[in-house]
Design an enzyme around this catalytic site. Structure first.
Site, PDB file in Angstrom:
ATOM      1  N   GLU A 174       4.295  62.141  -0.998  1.00 60.37           N
ATOM      2  CA  GLU A 174       5.104  63.168  -0.336  1.00 60.37           C
ATOM      3  C   GLU A 174       6.587  62.859  -0.440  1.00 60.37           C
ATOM      4  O   GLU A 174       7.414  63.739  -0.657  1.00 60.37           O
ATOM      5  CB  GLU A 174       4.690  63.311   1.130  1.00 60.37           C
ATOM      6  CG  GLU A 174       3.422  64.108   1.368  1.00 60.37           C
ATOM      7  CD  GLU A 174       2.159  63.336   1.050  1.00 60.37           C
ATOM      8  OE1 GLU A 174       2.244  62.109   0.779  1.00 60.37           O
ATOM      9  OE2 GLU A 174       1.079  63.933   1.049  1.00 60.37           O
TER      10      GLU A 174
ATOM     11  N   HIS B 245      -5.107  64.909  10.450  1.00 59.31           N
ATOM     12  CA  HIS B 245      -4.888  66.170   9.744  1.00 59.31           C
ATOM     13  C   HIS B 245      -4.642  67.338  10.686  1.00 59.31           C
ATOM     14  O   HIS B 245      -4.587  68.466  10.244  1.00 59.31           O
ATOM     15  CB  HIS B 245      -6.120  66.532   8.896  1.00 59.31           C
ATOM     16  CG  HIS B 245      -6.416  65.576   7.801  1.00 59.31           C
ATOM     17  ND1 HIS B 245      -6.866  64.289   8.015  1.00 59.31           N
ATOM     18  CD2 HIS B 245      -6.327  65.706   6.444  1.00 59.31           C
ATOM     19  CE1 HIS B 245      -7.055  63.676   6.869  1.00 59.31           C
ATOM     20  NE2 HIS B 245      -6.732  64.515   5.885  1.00 59.31           N
TER      21      HIS B 245
END
Lengths: 414, 329, 88
Positions: free
Chosen positions: B64, B133
């Site tokens: 990321e 998540h």
């Protein structure tokens, strides 16, 4: 630290009071302004209020006891976790202070911090036990509306979250106030003032006033035609319960004019003038059969005429039936005395100590009056001012009456 | 407006927005983990790789920090990148790029450089994907000056916010709640760009303001319907923009209803709900007829089991109860 | 508005009851129907207005300020209210 609640002074003329009733029991939580007792005075049965939040403690006198002003009546316990508001009281020890080793700030009232950060509030805020609930919770919106309309939150019961007084409660109260009020039940012990005792009290206060206060007197004829016509037109459009009395115009006009004359609004204490930080107009209300009392309409300069009328109506009702509050008797910063429709042309008042001024209004009458080059019938009212020469002079007093006259020429702006 | 409507899902609306952007301007490209051949972990970009090819639909390594930084660099170089981060939970690896670079460069360069990157992230719980998540960390980004942060909740916003975000010279973060992707509804056939700032009144009412955004909007609208059955007219406000907040719309509503409840899937402590509540206290204190209420997620890492996951996040009964509490019920 | 017909006696009783509500300190007095309320019983402007408001509320009669002199006594008030409530 335990402190004591003392027999309050409700005016320069009060020497003692007799306990009629405790309205709160030991152990009950008290919020500032709560009535804790009813006392019999020369002005009748008066509700006395506490000055700060506390827990009701042990009574020190019994019902029927007559004690002098300043005598202890009951003990008050501090709220848990809060230092006593008495400046001399040492701050209560708390976990935060002992654990952190931080010195408590010296001197005045101090509220120690809680020992630990408060846990996050649960989604249902009603976690606090009902017993620990202060009586007069009110929402910010309700407080603002009450201030604007001159409503007394202490007289209402809340229906909102945690029993708070909300806008809906105020609206309901206003709707009720617009109706003729049912007469409150008379106190069993006799809410009516003892007229002989009241006579004595008036005698004492007025003698002291005449002995100590160098009064000066001014009178001014004010053209009341426009205001009377305005009032007649306005009342003609309204049902009787919504109509105004001319006395309300006088109260508002005096209060507004006083904003520019602080030397007439306050107290003579300890040889000095103490200006008041608000304008609480004492309204002289005659008692049938003799005697009078002048309870306060608080912040009269900041209320509209309807609110003032509602407050005056409420005060008159409670003068008739008992139930005036101690603060209403001790708070006035100035007095207005109005003779109403069946009086005479002018009234020269005597200042009620420790105030420094009293404004009088005679009965409005149709009199010949020069308008331009002609003599015309006009409605005139004579306003008088009696003021304390130690703190103001005739020149300022005259300006005050002229200002008052100006305010009364524009009734729609009152 | 033609008046014609189409049936569409939130996922398809986002995809249509990406297609429009790719078609309208050659500077636009999409990059992220599995956005190409796989079609995106939430299948938003399904089919785009075949139509636009690997140069404009770029699969990236699982980094990321690396690919978000590359997107910011591309924006500085004149491109209009759309960076997709699988979930806000993983975006923490890119926080340095977003907070220290994207948000600051315009200011530190004295306005010489703009960073017109758009970063899309999924957010929120409800899919049983467990704590790593499922969190709602929108408020962490809404805290940072130099960013614009929006949360499209409706089909119109899913379809219309992307283009406006791309044309904005500042970095914009768009939060897509995972429970919205499958929501279907009608949308104007010619739906196009909408503002990315400003709150919207999704249901008008007079008794209490229910302020929410993103995945909680439809729960809140359902709560408002239930409240209506109990004769309580709730006003539902969709924040839409989380930074800047539309104070004017909020305060106008509170001035009307005198009561407010904020529904926020973030944790209560330091939440967007806390910020909105504080602003109401600062700007509308004297309008309040009851304490401001909040319905937020339980202060636990979002649990995996369905019943615990449901219990951890705001649900309709809690919203109804909080609204009634402001009325003393 | 349809007014329920009331006798003069009934109106007199209502007027007296309303008076003692606004002036509870007069409750023990026996007030003659021809006594001047303001002169003989010291009813002040506020008491009188509250009384008029109560009569308006109870009997549905609009009482303009100009008519106040017609309510100087209980008896006069009963006559006035009876007439005001009479069908056209």
């Amino acid at each position: 630290m335990t402190e004591r609640f003392h027999m309050p002074s409700l005016g320069a003329d009060m020497e003692a009071g007799t306990l009629i009733e405790w309205t709160r029991q030991p152990g009950e939580r008290l919020a500032k302004g709560d009535t804790i007792a009813v006392i019999e005075t020369q002005k009748g049965a008066i509700e006395v209020e506490v000055f700060h939040d506390a827990i009701m403690g042990r009574p020190l006198i019994a019902i029927g006891d007559r004690v002098p002003v300043g005598a202890p009546m009951a003990e008050l316990e501090p709220l848990e976790g809060a230092a006593s508001p008495s400046p001399s009281a040492p701050p209560a020890a708390t976990g935060a202070q002992s654990a952190g080793g931080r010195a408590a700030p010296r001197g005045s009232a101090h509220r120690p911090e809680p020992a630990a950060a408060a846990p996050p509030r649960s989604a249902t805020p009603a976690a606090a036990s009902a017993a620990a609930r202060p009586r007069h919770r009110a929402s910010p919106a309700a407080r603002r509306l009450a201030q604007r309309r001159g409503l007394d939150l202490a007289a209402l019961t809340g229906s909102g979250p945690e029993g708070a007084i909300t806008l809906a409660d105020l609206e309901a109260a206003e709707a009720r106030a617009g109706q003729p009020q049912p007469a409150p039940a008379r106190r069993p012990s006799g809410g009516k003032a003892d007229l002989a005792a009241m006579r004595q009290a008036i005698a004492a206060a007025m003698s002291r006033s005449k002995r100590e206060i160098p009064h000066y007197y001014l009178a001014h004829d004010i053209d009341f035609t426009a205001a009377a016509a305005w009032l007649e037109r306005r009342n003609g459009e309204r049902s009787p319960g919504q109509r105004l009395l001319s006395g309300v115009l006088f109260i508002k006009a005096v209060a507004l004019t006083l904003q520019a004359f602080p030397e007439l609004n306050g107290f003579h204490r300890a040889g000095r003038f103490e200006p008041a930080d608000a304008i609480h107009v004492g309204c002289a209300i005659a008692i049938r059969g003799g005697g009078l009392v002048a309870p306060a309409i608080h912040d009269a300069d900041r209320q509209d005429l309807d609110a003032l009328m509602a407050r005056l109506r409420d005060l008159v009702a409670r003068v008739r039936s008992g139930g005036l509050k101690a603060s209403e008797l001790s708070d006035p910063t100035v007095t207005v005395s109005s003779l109403g429709e069946r009086g005479v042309d002018r009234l020269y008042g005597i200042i009620y100590p420790p105030q420094v001024a009293i404004v009088g209004f005679g009965t409005p009458r149709t009199r010949p009056w020069v308008v331009g080059d002609a003599v015309r019938p006009r409605t005139l009212v004579t306003a008088t001012l009696a003021a304390d020469h130690r703190h103001s002079d005739g020149h300022r007093g005259a300006l005050f009456l002229a200002g008052l006259a100006a305010h009364l020429q524009a009734p729609e702006a009152l | 407006m033609s008046g014609e409507t189409i049936q569409i899902t939130y996922r398809e609306a986002v995809r249509a927005a990406i297609r429009e952007a790719l078609d309208r301007d050659p500077r636009v490209f999409l990059m992220g983990e599995d956005v190409g051949r796989y079609g995106g972990c939430y299948a938003v970009s399904q089919g785009l790789y075949d139509d636009y090819g690997p140069a404009r639909i770029r699969d990236t390594p699982l980094s990321e920090c690396g690919f978000t930084g590359a997107g910011i660099g591309a924006a500085l170089g004149g491109m209009w990148p759309i960076v997709e981060i699988m979930t806000v939970n993983f975006s923490l690896l890119a926080l340095d790029q977003i907070v220290n670079n994207a948000a600051t460069i315009r200011h530190m360069s004295g306005g010489q450089f703009h960073v017109p990157v758009v970063i899309r992230m999924a957010t929120g719980a409800g899919k049983q994907l467990a704590a790593q998540h499922s969190h709602s960390l929108e408020t962490w980004y809404a805290h940072v000056p130099g960013l614009k942060v929006a949360a499209p909740a409706t089909l119109e916003d899913a379809r219309g916010m992307l283009w406006t975000a791309l044309t904005d010279p500042d970095p914009v973060i768009l939060f897509e709640h995972v429970m919205l992707y499958n929501r279907a509804g009608t949308l104007a056939a010619d739906a196009s760009a909408v503002p990315i700032t400003g709150a919207a009144v999704r249901r008008a009412g007079t008794d209490v303001s229910l302020i929410t955004y993103g995945g909680c909007l439809f729960k809140t609208l359902e709560a408002a319907a239930q409240l209506a059955a109990a004769d309580i007219a709730a006003e539902v406000i969709d924040l839409r923009s989380l930074r800047p907040l539309d104070d004017a719309t909020l305060m106008a509503s509170v001035a009307k209803t005198h009561r407010a409840v904020i529904i926020d899937e973030g944790w209560r402590s330091g939440s967007l709900a806390a910020e909105v509540s504080a602003r109401i206290m600062e700007q509308a204190f004297w309008e309040l007829d009851a304490p401001v209420g909040r319905v937020c997620s339980a202060e636990v890492p979002i649990p995996y089991p369905k019943h615990l996951e449901d219990a951890a996040v705001p649900q309709v009964p809690a919203i109804v109860a909080a609204a009634k509490a402001t009325l003393g019920q | 508005m349809t007014t329920h017909p009331l006798s003069r006696e009934a109106i007199l009783a209502i007027a007296l009851e309303a008076l003692t509500r606004v002036a509870p300190d007069l409750a023990d007095e026996s007030i003659a129907p021809d006594a001047d309320l303001r002169e003989d019983y010291d009813l002040d402007s506020m008491d009188f207005l509250n009384w008029v408001a109560a009569l308006h509320e109870r009997l549905g009669v609009d009482i303009p300020e100009l008519d106040y002199p017609k309510l100087a006594t209980l008896g006069a008030a009963a006559d006035y209210l009876l007439q005001a409530r009479a069908p056209e």
